[in-house]
Design a protein around this motif. Structure first.
Motif, short mmCIF file in Angstrom:
data_model
loop_
_atom_site.label_atom_id
_atom_site.label_comp_id
_atom_site.label_asym_id
_atom_site.label_seq_id
_atom_site.Cartn_x
_atom_site.Cartn_y
_atom_site.Cartn_z
N TYR A 1 4.53 0.09 -4.94
CA TYR A 1 3.20 0.54 -4.53
C TYR A 1 2.55 1.47 -5.55
CZ TYR A 1 5.55 4.84 -3.01
OH TYR A 1 6.28 6.00 -2.96
N GLU A 2 3.32 1.98 -6.52
CA GLU A 2 2.77 2.82 -7.59
C GLU A 2 2.52 2.03 -8.87
OE1 GLU A 2 4.41 7.24 -6.60
OE2 GLU A 2 5.83 5.89 -7.60
N GLY A 3 2.69 0.71 -8.82
CA GLY A 3 2.39 -0.13 -9.97
C GLY A 3 3.52 -0.31 -10.94
N ARG A 4 4.73 0.12 -10.58
CA ARG A 4 5.89 -0.05 -11.46
C ARG A 4 6.57 -1.39 -11.17
NH1 ARG A 4 8.29 5.76 -9.86
NH2 ARG A 4 8.11 4.65 -7.88
N PHE A 5 6.90 -2.10 -12.22
CA PHE A 5 7.61 -3.38 -12.10
C PHE A 5 9.08 -3.11 -12.39
CE2 PHE A 5 8.88 -7.64 -13.71
CZ PHE A 5 8.52 -8.38 -12.60
N VAL A 6 9.92 -3.22 -11.36
CA VAL A 6 11.30 -2.75 -11.44
C VAL A 6 12.27 -3.86 -11.06
CG1 VAL A 6 12.93 -1.01 -10.62
CG2 VAL A 6 10.50 -0.45 -10.76
N GLY A 7 13.33 -4.02 -11.86
CA GLY A 7 14.42 -4.92 -11.51
C GLY A 7 15.45 -4.19 -10.68
N ARG A 8 15.92 -4.81 -9.61
CA ARG A 8 16.90 -4.18 -8.72
C ARG A 8 18.14 -5.06 -8.58
NH1 ARG A 8 14.01 0.08 -6.86
NH2 ARG A 8 11.82 -0.22 -6.30
N ASN A 9 19.31 -4.44 -8.79
CA ASN A 9 20.60 -5.12 -8.63
C ASN A 9 21.33 -4.53 -7.44
OD1 ASN A 9 20.01 -5.60 -11.61
ND2 ASN A 9 21.85 -6.81 -11.33
N TRP A 10 22.03 -5.40 -6.69
CA TRP A 10 22.83 -4.92 -5.57
C TRP A 10 24.17 -4.40 -6.09
CZ3 TRP A 10 22.51 -2.99 -1.04
CH2 TRP A 10 23.65 -2.89 -0.22
N ASP A 11 24.49 -3.15 -5.78
CA ASP A 11 25.76 -2.53 -6.15
C ASP A 11 26.61 -2.42 -4.89
OD1 ASP A 11 27.85 -0.65 -6.74
OD2 ASP A 11 26.67 0.07 -8.44
N LYS B 1 0.82 -1.20 0.00
CA LYS B 1 0.00 0.00 0.00
C LYS B 1 0.86 1.26 0.00
CE LYS B 1 -3.96 -0.20 1.88
NZ LYS B 1 -5.10 -0.32 2.84
N GLY B 2 2.05 1.17 0.57
CA GLY B 2 2.96 2.31 0.62
C GLY B 2 4.37 1.84 0.89
N PRO B 3 5.35 2.75 0.87
CA PRO B 3 6.76 2.34 1.05
C PRO B 3 7.05 1.71 2.41
CG PRO B 3 6.53 4.74 1.12
CD PRO B 3 5.21 4.19 0.67
N ASP B 4 6.28 2.05 3.44
CA ASP B 4 6.44 1.47 4.77
C ASP B 4 5.19 0.75 5.23
OD1 ASP B 4 9.07 2.45 5.06
OD2 ASP B 4 8.32 4.40 5.71
N ASP B 5 4.35 0.38 4.29
CA ASP B 5 3.10 -0.31 4.61
C ASP B 5 2.93 -1.50 3.67
OD1 ASP B 5 0.55 -1.19 5.16
OD2 ASP B 5 -0.45 0.74 4.77
N PRO B 6 3.26 -2.72 4.14
CA PRO B 6 3.21 -3.89 3.25
C PRO B 6 1.82 -4.49 3.08
CG PRO B 6 3.99 -4.55 5.41
CD PRO B 6 3.80 -3.06 5.47
N SER B 7 0.78 -3.86 3.63
CA SER B 7 -0.57 -4.39 3.43
C SER B 7 -0.93 -4.34 1.94
CB SER B 7 -1.59 -3.61 4.26
OG SER B 7 -1.60 -2.24 3.91
#
Length: 363
Positions: free
Chosen positions: A266-276, A180-186
């Motif tokens: 939470y904004e509907g974006r599907f994003v790939g994340r790599n650890w740097d 639901k939000g960046p600090d809300d995993p509901s």
């Protein structure tokens, strides 16, 4: 996601040491006779992930979840009690008398459960694997005949070897659900998964409405995804069973040292994340929904979207806006309709299809 761990290293080490004493050498497994009490945790065999209690920097709520264990940024990949947080540190993760994995509060009320049957009381185990999968078994069988898996009940993260799919025979779907939000995993408004259609496609839904489509899978790529050949393809594939009643998408990268995951934010974006490791943070390596033209049906029926033009939406040749007033205000969702006599409909429709094809090909 991406919040810096606030707890000190010493308490974490003490907690880990205490837990290993509590459950013996199998520190990746929770048995029926043991519990995890806040702030304890278990760690997968190779140390990649941990399962335990956590909070976000801007919240006092407590959750049980799976997190990356060996990096200095708190990164949550799965949450058990996402819709029923603990309000204090009295939480317990345990295997109930009937063999279910449950999260309890200080009043012994069940806030979350695996809700599975056919269990063997006092023999059920929960094992955290290095893949990030939490597996419930009848005894120590290493997940060979699991009763329940977190990979089949994902949160907002798509991890390697996870199978996101649909079974047309049972109607069962496995898909991610945004926070639901960046600090809300509901549960948020967006979900992502595979839709068979006539040919399988990756889809993002906004509630029950299609928000984005990847285009059909052609055996190698989703044809509507930009740069999939160079960025997204490595180890990614779609599988169908012999009778075409079950489909799933999955991925596994050949470079095992690379930490990567895909998140539906939470904004509907599907994003790939790599650890740097050099930057000490996650970086975005791939993203769909880059422009307004990537949204499904942005310009409505018989509308053409061109991100290089202003406004971005126009009607195909022979068509005009269905609602001119809304169209002029930038609301193009109702699309266009044929503005010529009905006898020309077939010819105009053919022209519209050709025009849309030119835009897609970049002409």
């Amino acid at each position: 996601m991406g919040k810096t761990i606030s707890s000190c290293l010493l308490p974490a080490l003490i907690s880990c040491f205490y837990l290993q004493l509590q459950i013996g050498t199998a520190s990746d497994t929770l048995r029926a006779s043991k519990s995890i009490k806040d702030p304890e945790f278990i760690i997968s065999q190779g140390g990649v992930f941990r399962l335990g209690f956590f909070s976000f920097a801007n919240s006092t709520n407590r959750y049980v979840g799976i997190l990356y264990n060996q990096i200095p940024v708190q990164t949550v990949v799965w949450v058990a009690n996402r819709n029923r947080p603990l309000k204090d540190s009295s939480g317990i993760l345990t295997i109930s008398d009937d063999g279910k994995l449950v999260v309890l509060n200080g009043k012994a009320e069940i806030l979350w459960s695996t809700h599975v049957t056919n269990l063997v009381p006092n023999a059920t185990t929960a094992q955290l694997l290095d893949s990030g999968n939490l597996v419930l078994n009848n005894g120590d069988n290493g997940g060979s005949s699991s009763l329940w898996e977190s990979f089949q009940h994902p949160s907002n993260v798509f991890l390697q070897t996870m199978k996101m799919g649909v079974d047309l025979k049972t109607g069962r779907k496995v898909h991610t659900r945004s926070w639901k939000g960046p600090d809300d995993p509901s549960d948020g408004n967006f979900s992502q998964g595979l839709e068979p259609f006539n040919i399988p496609e990756g889809v993002i839904w906004n509630n029950n409405q299609i928000y984005f489509r990847t285009g059909p899978w052609n055996g190698h790529i989703y044809i509507g995804l930009i740069d999939m050949n160079t960025v997204y393809l490595d180890g990614f594939y779609v599988v169908a069973d012999d009778d075409g009643k079950s489909y799933y998408e999955t991925y596994k990268y050949s470079n095992k040292s690379m930490l990567i995951y895909y998140e539906l934010d939470y904004e509907g974006r599907f994003v790939g994340r790599n650890w740097d490791a050099g930057k000490g943070d996650w970086i975005n390596s791939y993203q769909i929904l880059r422009t307004d033209c990537d949204f499904y049906g942005k310009c409505g029926a018989f509308g053409i979207c061109d991100r290089m033009k202003r406004p971005i939406c126009s009607c195909s040749k022979g068509f005009k806006p269905r609602n001119a007033e809304e169209w002029s205000r930038g609301n193009w969702s109702r699309g266009c309709f044929i503005g010529l006599p009905l006898c020309s409909a077939k010819e105009i429709t053919t022209m519209a299809v050709e025009e849309q094809g030119k835009v897609m090909m970049g002409f």
